[in-house]
Design an enzyme around this catalytic site. Structure first.
Site, PDB file in Angstrom:
ATOM      1  N   VAL A 134      71.275  79.107 123.924  1.00 16.30           N
ATOM      2  CA  VAL A 134      69.911  78.990 123.494  1.00 16.30           C
ATOM      3  C   VAL A 134      69.610  79.077 121.889  1.00 16.30           C
ATOM      4  O   VAL A 134      69.273  78.169 121.141  1.00 16.30           O
ATOM      5  CB  VAL A 134      68.779  79.845 124.041  1.00 16.30           C
ATOM      6  CG1 VAL A 134      67.425  79.523 123.572  1.00 16.30           C
ATOM      7  CG2 VAL A 134      68.834  79.489 125.593  1.00 16.30           C
ATOM      8  N   CYS A 135      70.072  80.032 121.214  1.00 13.39           N
ATOM      9  CA  CYS A 135      70.055  80.519 120.004  1.00 13.39           C
ATOM     10  C   CYS A 135      70.796  79.517 118.984  1.00 13.39           C
ATOM     11  O   CYS A 135      70.444  79.517 117.729  1.00 13.39           O
ATOM     12  CB  CYS A 135      70.245  82.068 119.719  1.00 13.39           C
ATOM     13  SG  CYS A 135      69.462  83.180 120.672  1.00 13.39           S
ATOM     14  N   VAL A 136      71.766  79.307 119.540  1.00 14.24           N
ATOM     15  CA  VAL A 136      72.902  78.439 118.580  1.00 14.24           C
ATOM     16  C   VAL A 136      73.048  76.899 118.769  1.00 14.24           C
ATOM     17  O   VAL A 136      72.875  76.022 117.841  1.00 14.24           O
ATOM     18  CB  VAL A 136      74.388  78.946 118.790  1.00 14.24           C
ATOM     19  CG1 VAL A 136      75.310  78.072 118.161  1.00 14.24           C
ATOM     20  CG2 VAL A 136      74.368  80.413 118.475  1.00 14.24           C
TER      21      VAL A 136
END
Length: 252
Positions: free
Chosen positions: A161-163
């Site tokens: 999700v974050c990357v």
């Protein structure tokens, strides 16, 4: 035998018509994949230099940490710490962002606050936007920090999700992008692998923390390499193994 010849001829015609024999494949994916593989696999990438890099640290928050389940959380936090120290030692401009900081994602982890206090103080909070690159304030801060530098080093608490989404978006905007996979985790191994495949298909390069710091140091005898060797490898990395090395014991 005539029916066999006719059958083979029919199949050949079908393959030619659909493009399978030229590597196109159903839906056109085969052709693009074959083309990207024949070109991207032979690309010679330039070495990673600190002077051309800026770093983006995404959602390293105490609550988000619990979404990491495929690798030890201590490993993710340790590699995050080494990246932050690398940025500090080599003066790499760094931008932080957080998601729903006042809700379940929680505050930025303490190590990151302490190592990069200025970046922490100027972090970009997001109040719902999942892909940070779609947050105007974060994108503007990142481009300002880049200052003409072309290589974005990106790491976040979760790869899936974050990357992956910002890495692809930043690459599409013309930057060289490096995703540091082992400074992040995912809910499971499948999610982590899927994220890596997605960003690599978009042209994002995958590094581990150790690979990045050694490539950036390049030579332990040059000024940057000597600083990384002493301040990061000897002072921080080696003691984390909790053992005695020959040079420490005076053994040649």
């Amino acid at each position: 035998m005539s029916w066999l010849v006719s059958f083979v001829s029919m199949i050949t015609t079908f393959l030619l018509y659909t493009g399978l024999t030229s590597g196109q494949g159903y839906g056109g994916y085969g052709s693009s994949f074959a083309q990207s593989c024949s070109t991207a696999c032979s690309v010679s990438y330039p070495p990673v230099n600190a002077s051309d890099c800026f770093m983006l640290l995404i959602d390293y928050q105490s609550g988000t940490l619990y979404f990491v389940r495929n690798v030890p959380r201590a490993q993710v936090l340790g590699n995050m710490k080494y990246l932050a120290l690398l940025a500090k030692i080599l003066n790499i401009p760094t931008v932080m962002t957080t998601s729903l900081e006042d809700q379940f994602d929680g505050p930025v982890v303490t190590d990151l606050q302490q190592i990069l206090p200025d970046s922490y103080a100027s972090r970009i909070p997001r109040h719902g936007t999942i892909n940070p690159w779609e947050e105007p304030a974060f994108k503007a801060a990142a481009i300002k920090a880049a200052g003409g530098r072309k290589t974005a080093i990106i790491a976040g608490l979760t790869n899936d999700v974050c990357v992956v989404n910002p890495a692809i978006s930043i690459k599409q905007d013309g930057f060289n992008v490096i995703a540091v996979q082992d400074a992040s985790g995912s809910p499971n191994a499948q999610a982590d692998e899927n994220a890596r495949r997605r960003w690599e298909m978009a042209g994002v390069r995958t590094f581990t923390t150790t690979a990045l710091l050694t490539e950036m140091a390049h030579d332990w005898n040059n000024p940057d390499g000597a600083k990384v060797l002493q301040q990061l490898v000897i002072d921080q990395y080696l003691p984390s193994f909790n053992t005695t090395y020959p040079f420490q014991a005076g053994i040649n």
